[in-house]
Design a protein around this motif. Structure first.
Motif, PDB file in Angstrom:
ATOM      1  N   ARG A  72      69.286  44.201  19.000  1.00  0.00           N
ATOM      2  CA  ARG A  72      68.635  42.939  19.374  1.00  0.00           C
ATOM      3  C   ARG A  72      68.065  43.032  20.786  1.00  0.00           C
ATOM      4  NH1 ARG A  72      69.147  37.619  17.771  1.00  0.00           N
ATOM      5  NH2 ARG A  72      70.920  38.142  16.447  1.00  0.00           N
ATOM      6  N   GLU A 132      64.143  42.554  21.905  1.00  0.00           N
ATOM      7  CA  GLU A 132      63.843  41.448  22.821  1.00  0.00           C
ATOM      8  C   GLU A 132      63.290  41.957  24.147  1.00  0.00           C
ATOM      9  OE1 GLU A 132      67.417  39.071  22.973  1.00  0.00           O
ATOM     10  OE2 GLU A 132      66.948  38.111  21.034  1.00  0.00           O
ATOM     11  N   SER A 146      61.414  39.812  18.830  1.00  0.00           N
ATOM     12  CA  SER A 146      62.670  39.225  18.355  1.00  0.00           C
ATOM     13  C   SER A 146      63.106  39.990  17.118  1.00  0.00           C
ATOM     14  CB  SER A 146      62.485  37.747  18.018  1.00  0.00           C
ATOM     15  OG  SER A 146      61.771  37.604  16.797  1.00  0.00           O
ATOM     16  N   THR A 147      64.267  39.656  16.603  1.00  0.00           N
ATOM     17  CA  THR A 147      64.741  40.326  15.395  1.00  0.00           C
ATOM     18  C   THR A 147      63.819  40.059  14.208  1.00  0.00           C
ATOM     19  OG1 THR A 147      66.253  38.498  14.903  1.00  0.00           O
ATOM     20  CG2 THR A 147      67.149  40.380  16.140  1.00  0.00           C
ATOM     21  N   ILE A 179      61.655  43.155  13.446  1.00  0.00           N
ATOM     22  CA  ILE A 179      62.239  44.405  12.971  1.00  0.00           C
ATOM     23  C   ILE A 179      61.804  44.646  11.529  1.00  0.00           C
ATOM     24  CG2 ILE A 179      64.390  45.624  12.446  1.00  0.00           C
ATOM     25  CD1 ILE A 179      65.679  44.043  14.775  1.00  0.00           C
ATOM     26  N   TRP A 194      74.708  42.338   9.339  1.00  0.00           N
ATOM     27  CA  TRP A 194      73.360  42.290   8.779  1.00  0.00           C
ATOM     28  C   TRP A 194      73.023  40.871   8.335  1.00  0.00           C
ATOM     29  CZ3 TRP A 194      69.297  45.486   8.523  1.00  0.00           C
ATOM     30  CH2 TRP A 194      68.327  45.297   7.535  1.00  0.00           C
ATOM     31  N   MET A 216      72.615  38.525  11.292  1.00  0.00           N
ATOM     32  CA  MET A 216      71.359  38.690  12.009  1.00  0.00           C
ATOM     33  C   MET A 216      70.155  38.298  11.146  1.00  0.00           C
ATOM     34  SD  MET A 216      69.900  42.028  14.077  1.00  0.00           S
ATOM     35  CE  MET A 216      70.967  41.784  15.512  1.00  0.00           C
ATOM     36  N   ALA A 259      60.285  48.306  14.913  1.00  0.00           N
ATOM     37  CA  ALA A 259      59.806  46.930  14.893  1.00  0.00           C
ATOM     38  C   ALA A 259      58.302  46.926  15.163  1.00  0.00           C
ATOM     39  CB  ALA A 259      60.534  46.092  15.952  1.00  0.00           C
TER      40      ALA A 259
END
Length: 129
Positions: A61, A65, A70-71, A74, A94, A97, A126
């Motif tokens: 994360r 960031e 942000s996630t 990804i 997982w 998130m 990402a």
């Protein structure tokens, strides 16, 4: 001319003395190096597998960031686990998130020996708009 590659750091986390960044961003793409569950406070890999997994996810994360995303950005995660028995720990993090069944990154898991007391090692890609 500016540098094309932006190095991404995770405060307190590194690959020892090796000259390897935790991640890089080139344009819209972010690539991680191997993300491990190093505790930034103690500079050690915890013996507790759940703590290692939680820290590895936290570092993933932080990388995305610190790259400006942000996630949600990804797109692919590869997990290397020391044993299949650690899959439930990974699944729990997982789903925490990425809680939505229809909005998760692609993923692959490999079981392999990992050194230095590690039970998890993550590779992440990402795409940041």
């Amino acid at each position: 001319m500016g540098r094309r590659r932006q190095v991404i750091d995770v405060p307190g986390v590194a690959h020892g003395t090796m000259p390897i960044p935790m991640g890089v961003r080139i344009g819209q793409l972010v690539f991680s190096s191997g993300i491990h569950g190093l505790d930034p406070q103690t500079q050690r890999i915890p013996e507790d597998p759940a703590r290692q997994v939680a820290l590895a996810f936290q570092h993933m994360r932080t990388i995305v960031e610190n790259a400006g995303g942000s996630t949600d950005d990804i797109g692919m995660v590869i997990f290397n686990l020391a044993a299949d028995e650690y899959r439930p720990l990974v699944h729990a993090e997982w789903v925490a998130m990425f809680p939505h069944d229809d909005d998760r990154p692609a993923r692959n898991t490999h079981i392999m020996p990992l050194g230095m007391g590690m039970i998890i090692h993550i590779l992440m890609t990402a795409v940041i708009e």
